[in-house]
Enzyme design. Structure first.
Site, short mmCIF file in Angstrom:
data_model
loop_
_atom_site.label_atom_id
_atom_site.label_comp_id
_atom_site.label_asym_id
_atom_site.label_seq_id
_atom_site.Cartn_x
_atom_site.Cartn_y
_atom_site.Cartn_z
N ARG A 1 -3.08 -3.21 -10.54
CA ARG A 1 -4.55 -3.32 -9.78
C ARG A 1 -5.60 -3.81 -10.59
O ARG A 1 -6.17 -4.90 -10.34
CB ARG A 1 -4.90 -2.16 -8.99
CG ARG A 1 -3.89 -1.83 -7.86
CD ARG A 1 -4.34 -0.84 -7.20
NE ARG A 1 -3.79 -0.92 -5.65
CZ ARG A 1 -3.40 0.32 -5.04
NH1 ARG A 1 -3.97 1.40 -5.47
NH2 ARG A 1 -2.92 0.08 -3.80
N LYS B 1 10.34 4.88 10.23
CA LYS B 1 10.09 5.29 11.41
C LYS B 1 9.73 3.95 12.40
O LYS B 1 9.06 3.09 11.82
CB LYS B 1 8.50 6.10 11.54
CG LYS B 1 9.15 7.53 11.05
CD LYS B 1 7.75 8.07 11.06
CE LYS B 1 7.68 9.62 10.83
NZ LYS B 1 6.49 10.06 10.84
N GLY C 1 4.32 -1.03 1.08
CA GLY C 1 4.69 -0.16 -0.36
C GLY C 1 5.98 -0.40 -0.66
O GLY C 1 6.39 -0.60 -1.66
N GLY D 1 -1.40 -1.18 3.52
CA GLY D 1 -1.88 -1.18 4.76
C GLY D 1 -2.46 -2.35 5.54
O GLY D 1 -2.47 -2.75 6.70
P1 AMP Z 1 8.64 3.20 5.42
O1 AMP Z 1 7.32 3.83 4.43
O2 AMP Z 1 8.36 3.50 6.88
O3 AMP Z 1 8.65 1.77 4.96
O4 AMP Z 1 9.68 4.07 4.94
C1 AMP Z 1 10.31 3.98 3.72
C2 AMP Z 1 11.24 5.20 3.51
O5 AMP Z 1 12.15 5.25 4.46
C3 AMP Z 1 11.86 5.03 1.88
O6 AMP Z 1 11.59 6.17 1.33
C4 AMP Z 1 13.12 5.35 2.49
O7 AMP Z 1 14.03 6.24 1.88
C5 AMP Z 1 13.21 5.49 3.75
N1 AMP Z 1 14.48 5.23 4.51
C6 AMP Z 1 15.18 4.09 4.46
N2 AMP Z 1 16.25 3.92 5.46
C7 AMP Z 1 16.49 5.38 5.74
C8 AMP Z 1 17.46 5.96 6.45
N3 AMP Z 1 18.63 5.30 6.80
N4 AMP Z 1 17.40 7.38 6.75
C9 AMP Z 1 16.29 7.94 6.20
N5 AMP Z 1 15.15 7.32 5.57
C10 AMP Z 1 15.33 6.32 5.39
#
Ligand code: AMP
Length: 406
Positions: free
Chosen positions: A34, A205, A361, A384
């Site tokens: 950064r 999610k 991220g 974000g």
């Molecule tokens: P996000 O911050 O919502 O973009 O989520 C990223 C996280 O989702 C990472 O740490 C991944 O390890 C997790 N992730 C991706 N695919 C899966 C999955 N099939 N099951 C559980 N966690 C997951």
């Protein structure tokens, strides 16, 4: 709003909002990305014969101290950055240990062309996050020109990121080079995109990504959905997903999204198959299955070979690509293959002329992990902020600079 590159800073004091919220452990900076990101902007002002006043937040001092009384403001000081920044710029960096004091004002006033002053953490004051007008006005007095180069906080209407801009006339407020690059790349994807435009959305999610998907339904031709969030869609459609991630309270919403996409003529692509595991661990036993036929007690942790081929084809044919979120648990070796294959397809499409933006991220961490960051068109530093931009929201930090009046 003025243009940073064509502005001549000779004999002017540029008050630059940077994002120096870098990881520091035991007084040592562990990742200075950064800080390096802001160097071109700082160097241009100095080269013009101007001086620089840098302001940034670091962590959440007031909130953390409230929770952990053993912490003090000193634990959140920007002082450990002074020497490192001085080395990077090959010049002495002065420091004001209170960003909003008369002493800081004097130090700013005394700056000579070519000199740099770093202000102490803005968030020592609760007024910063509250967007307090008096606090912002006092900060504004430190500089002749306001430059916002902190895209990572552009989605916050804080004193130093947005409120402050009203105290500068239109020709004395502008984006810095880093921020300009971010805004340009984001606009290229959202407003000037060439079609086919594919958005790749992954991660854990659905609930985190719902707004971005909804907004993209009016922009993209194709939306690829991977990662843990895909299983909520399979479950909603009546599939068997075993122990895979699922947000039970979002099933209806998932169906609604699929319906809306259909009505708008946007193709949503879900991964046909998955790499499944008997536990959420790097040493799990693995197998493969159709994503809607995951056996009981197994969970999908990566997209499978059919899904990879399916997604790669779409990506290769795209002219604009937005990627947010990994396709699987890429942090574990056994489940990184899908994310890596998608990264490689994005690189290939970029080589053939597509514009590709990786933002948010974990997908940024993924392209860095696979050493592909310099092979895509743009990697956003603002997680974000970038997400909110693609959700269709107006970012206060951008709007404040674009607002013409003083
Ligand atoms: P996000 O911050 O919502 O973009 O989520 C990223 C996280 O989702 C990472 O740490 C991944 O390890 C997790 N992730 C991706 N695919 C899966 C999955 N099939 N099951 C559980 N966690 C997951």
């Amino acid at each position: 709003m003025s243009n940073f590159s064509s502005h001549n800073f000779k004999d002017q004091r540029a008050l630059i909002r940077v994002d120096f919220n870098v990881p520091i452990k035991n007084g040592e900076i562990t990742d200075d990305t950064r800080i390096r990101g802001a160097l071109p902007t700082i160097r241009k002002v100095l080269a013009d014969g101007g001086s620089v006043i840098l302001m940034s937040h670091w962590g959440r001092p007031l909130k953390d101290i409230e929770k952990k009384p053993n912490l003090t403001l000193a634990d959140f000081s920007l002082k450990p950055l002074v020497a490192h920044l001085g080395q990077l710029l090959s010049t002495e960096v002065h420091f004001a240990d209170d960003c909003n004091s008369d002493a800081a004002a004097q130090k700013a006033k005394d700056l000579k062309p070519g000199q740099v002053l770093l202000l102490e953490n803005l968030r020592y004051y609760k007024q910063e996050e509250k967007g307090d007008k008096d606090f912002a006005e006092k900060l504004a007095k430190l500089g002749d020109v306001y430059v916002n180069d902190a895209f990572g906080t552009a989605h916050r209407a804080h004193a130093s990121t947005a409120v402050i801009a009203q105290f500068f006339p239109g020709d004395k407020k502008m984006f810095g080079l880093l921020m300009e690059g971010e805004v340009k790349a984001a606009e290229e994807v959202l407003h000037n995109n060439k079609r086919p435009f594919t958005a790749i959305i992954g991660g854990a999610k659905v609930s985190d990504k719902i707004l971005i998907i909804e907004n993209l339904l009016d922009k993209a031709t194709d939306i690829i959905i991977g990662g843990g969030m895909a299983y909520t869609f399979f479950k909603a459609e009546g599939g068997h997903i075993g122990n895979s991630l699922c947000e039970e309270d979002r099933l209806e919403m998932a169906l609604d999204l699929l319906k809306k996409a259909d009505e708008k003529g946007v193709s949503i692509h879900l991964p046909a198959d998955s790499i499944i595991a008997d536990k959420f661990a790097g040493d799990a036993t693995t197998s493969s299955a159709l994503s809607n036929e995951v056996p009981a007690n197994w969970m999908g942790l990566d997209i499978g070979p059919m899904a990879i081929a399916q997604f790669q084809k779409i990506i290769r044919e795209s002219k604009t690509i937005l990627w947010n979120g990994p396709m699987g648990v890429f942090e574990m070796e056994k489940f990184q293959h899908g994310t890596k294959a998608i990264a490689e397809a994005v690189v290939e499409a970029t080589k053939h002329g597509a514009f590709s933006l990786v933002g948010g991220g974990d997908s940024v961490a993924a392209v860095n992990k696979f050493h592909l960051a310099d092979k895509v068109s743009y990697v956003s530093t603002g997680g974000g902020a970038m997400l909110e931009y693609f959700e269709g929201k107006e970012l206060p930090g951008i709007a404040a600079i674009k607002t013409p009046q003083a």
